[in-house]
Each structure stands twice: as C-alpha cells, then as structure tokens.
Scaffold this active site. Structure first.
Site, PDB file in Angstrom:
ATOM      1  N   GLY A  86      66.316 135.439  99.951  1.00  0.00           N
ATOM      2  CA  GLY A  86      66.175 134.029  99.489  1.00  0.00           C
ATOM      3  C   GLY A  86      65.740 133.950  98.012  1.00  0.00           C
ATOM      4  O   GLY A  86      65.347 133.058  97.858  1.00  0.00           O
ATOM      5  N   ASN A 100      69.897 137.382  85.089  1.00  0.00           N
ATOM      6  CA  ASN A 100      70.505 136.446  86.396  1.00  0.00           C
ATOM      7  C   ASN A 100      69.797 135.136  86.504  1.00  0.00           C
ATOM      8  O   ASN A 100      68.625 135.088  86.691  1.00  0.00           O
ATOM      9  CB  ASN A 100      70.693 137.397  87.344  1.00  0.00           C
ATOM     10  CG  ASN A 100      71.412 136.512  88.709  1.00  0.00           C
ATOM     11  OD1 ASN A 100      70.930 135.413  88.993  1.00  0.00           O
ATOM     12  ND2 ASN A 100      72.494 137.269  88.998  1.00  0.00           N
ATOM     13  N   CYS A 151      75.143 128.952  94.811  1.00  0.00           N
ATOM     14  CA  CYS A 151      74.542 127.989  95.281  1.00  0.00           C
ATOM     15  C   CYS A 151      75.183 126.381  95.125  1.00  0.00           C
ATOM     16  O   CYS A 151      76.021 126.312  94.464  1.00  0.00           O
ATOM     17  CB  CYS A 151      73.159 127.693  94.240  1.00  0.00           C
ATOM     18  SG  CYS A 151      71.942 126.289  94.509  1.00  0.00           S
ATOM     19  N   LYS A 171      78.961 135.601  88.109  1.00  0.00           N
ATOM     20  CA  LYS A 171      79.134 136.677  89.522  1.00  0.00           C
ATOM     21  C   LYS A 171      79.632 135.870  90.544  1.00  0.00           C
ATOM     22  O   LYS A 171      79.156 134.797  91.082  1.00  0.00           O
ATOM     23  CB  LYS A 171      77.537 136.819  89.856  1.00  0.00           C
ATOM     24  CG  LYS A 171      77.534 137.845  91.155  1.00  0.00           C
ATOM     25  CD  LYS A 171      76.000 138.657  91.251  1.00  0.00           C
ATOM     26  CE  LYS A 171      76.073 139.626  92.189  1.00  0.00           C
ATOM     27  NZ  LYS A 171      74.960 140.482  92.080  1.00  0.00           N
ATOM     28  N   GLY A 216      79.841 146.716  95.150  1.00  0.00           N
ATOM     29  CA  GLY A 216      79.961 146.762  96.425  1.00  0.00           C
ATOM     30  C   GLY A 216      80.369 148.149  97.442  1.00  0.00           C
ATOM     31  O   GLY A 216      81.171 148.769  97.439  1.00  0.00           O
TER      32      GLY A 216
END
Length: 302
Positions: free
Chosen positions: A72, A99, A130, A164, A243
């Site tokens: 979070g 970031n 977001c 990103k 990833g």
C-alpha cells in the site's frame, strides 16, 4: 557504459521500485554496499505528497511462482522524504530515480516540481496506478488520462520522465504511445497484476488486509515479455522491462523483446545481491548466445 535518457549507467540492470530498500540494506551490510551496489541506478519506492501508513496486515501471500503484496505504498511524504531519505540515498554510488504518485495531475506536478530542483535526482518515474480523483479513471489505464498527466508535469522539469505502465488495462501499448506523444522520455513495465488470496480459515474472505494485491515474480514473466514486445512496436522511446526476472537468461529475453534496461524486483527479496549476479553474467551470455541482435533489428522482425 550505456546511456539511458542521458543518464550514464554501468550496465542495464536496475531495481524495480519498492523492491529494494537501499537504506535498510546499508544498515545491514554497511558501507560495503556502496562498493558493490547491485544495480546501475536506484529507483526509489513511491513518494506521495502526504505521508502514508500503507495497508493493514497481513500484507503478503506467497505463491508457488511468486507472491501477492498489499503493502500500500507506505512512505514519509514529500517533506519527510526530502529531509530524511534523500540525503541518505544521495550517498549511493549510482544515479537516483525517484518514483512519485498522486491522485491528480496537479498533485503529481507538485511532486515533480519539488524534485526538479534537486541535483541529487537524475530522473523521475511516474507511478500512474492511481485513480484521478476528478474523473475516477486510473491515470495509467486510459491514454487520455496519461496524456493529461504528462501535459501537467512535463513543463515542470527538464529531468527524464519515465512512465510506469500498469498491465491492468485494455492496451498498455496505447497508453505508452500517449505517454511518448506527450513528452515522456521512457516507459517502464510491467507493474504487478491484480490478484487475491482466500483466507485459509475463513472461506470466501480475503487473506490480505487490503483485500487484493499485486502479483509479482516468475508467474508474470511471460506476460511481461508479451507486453514489452507489444509496447516496443508502438514507441521509439526507451523501455525498462521487468516482471519475474530471476536470471541473466530472463534479462536477456526482455532485452531481446525490446527493452533497453531490465528491472529486478521480487527476486531481490530472496537474494539481495541478485542484481549484481545478473549484471555480471549478462555480458557473457551475450557473447556466447549466438543470438546477438540490436534493438533495431528486433523491431524490424516484430
């Protein structure tokens, strides 16, 4: 040495945001960390305007091929980061990429403007996972929202801006194209995929305190390869591919798919030095693979 958006790097291996705590690592390993830092640049965990506590526990669920996290984005907020974290991260022997994330283009613009003035910061990565509080749309899932974000932040800094991308949308390539057209210097992908774990003692209820979380690790590697290749077909700006990277072979695959840099994330929780191992093995693999191709050649075949 390689050049990424004008930033000189010793090799193409960096960390994924939030997956390597350089301050905690230095506490654990001492100044030896500075002599043998595992990445060619350090990407910070996400910074928001106000401090955040993060999601309630439990925050992690181990999978057979990775994990789900519901941390979070806990952080000290902009003021706390500038006062406490930035001076310590500036001592690292590699360029610092910060970031940032906000709930509106204006919030992100304020963060970008604050870091634009700091010489310690080489570049900025925009976490677009977001929702925009004004529209309710995820800024990284809609090309129009991404374009509006870049229009708001691009005039605030001359530093490189890396967007990103989220894999949790219809077309990451369309979002990447919008980012490029509106001033992004690079994109990074993939972020975690949305997932859930059921509580073993309470059927039907989620285990994670946040309900759902982000799936990462080897389980998402094939998805990362497909999305990096798809995005490379649409944009010419540099790509940071990530990833499920556990080895130099995995890094080589992402580079062959069209990435310029490779981010290592979940594997660093198992082995904090894995970035250095991958960086050391990658040149030998390139020399011996028999499949050396330039990124331009990869694009032509795609």
């Amino acid at each position: 040495m390689i050049s990424f958006c004008g930033i000189e790097l010793a090799h193409p291996i960096v960390n994924g945001s939030g997956t390597f705590d350089a301050i905690a690592a230095r506490t654990a390993f001492g100044d030896a960390l500075l002599d043998e830092f595992p990445f060619s640049a350090f990407v910070s965990k996400t910074v928001t305007l106000a401090p955040r506590q993060g999601n309630p526990p439990p925050r992690l669920w181990e999978l057979g091929a990775g994990m789900i996290n519901s941390i979070g984005l806990p952080n000290k907020g902009l003021e706390g980061y500038l006062a406490e974290d930035l001076p310590r991260l500036a001592e690292l022997p590699v360029p610092l990429i910060v970031n940032v994330m906000g709930s509106s283009p204006g919030d992100v613009a304020r963060l970008v403007a604050a870091f634009a003035e700091r010489n310690e910061v080489a570049g900025l990565e925009l976490n677009v996972s977001c929702p925009n509080v004004t529209t309710g749309l995820l800024m990284g899932a809609d090309p129009g929202e991404t374009a509006a974000l870049l229009d708001a932040v691009r005039p605030r800094t001359a530093k490189p801006l890396i967007v990103k991308l989220t894999p949790n949308c219809t077309s990451p390539a369309a979002v990447a194209a919008a980012a490029e057209q509106h001033g992004a210097d690079a994109v990074s992908l993939i972020n975690t995929l949305r997932g859930m774990a059921i509580h073993p003692g309470r059927p039907g209820e989620p285990w994670l305190g946040g309900g759902t979380g982000g799936v990462s690790g080897p389980a998402i590697r094939a998805i990362a390869l497909a999305q990096v290749r798809e995005v490379r077909r649409r944009v010419r700006i540099p790509i940071v591919g990530m990833g499920g990277v556990q080895s130099a072979r995995h890094a080589r695959d992402l580079l062959d798919a069209g990435a310029d840099l490779v981010g290592v994330g979940t594997e660093s929780f198992r082995d904090p030095c894995v970035g250095a191992t991958i960086a050391a093995e990658l040149p030998r693999m390139q020399a011996n693979s028999g499949s050396l191709t330039s990124r331009q050649d990869t694009r032509a075949r795609a």
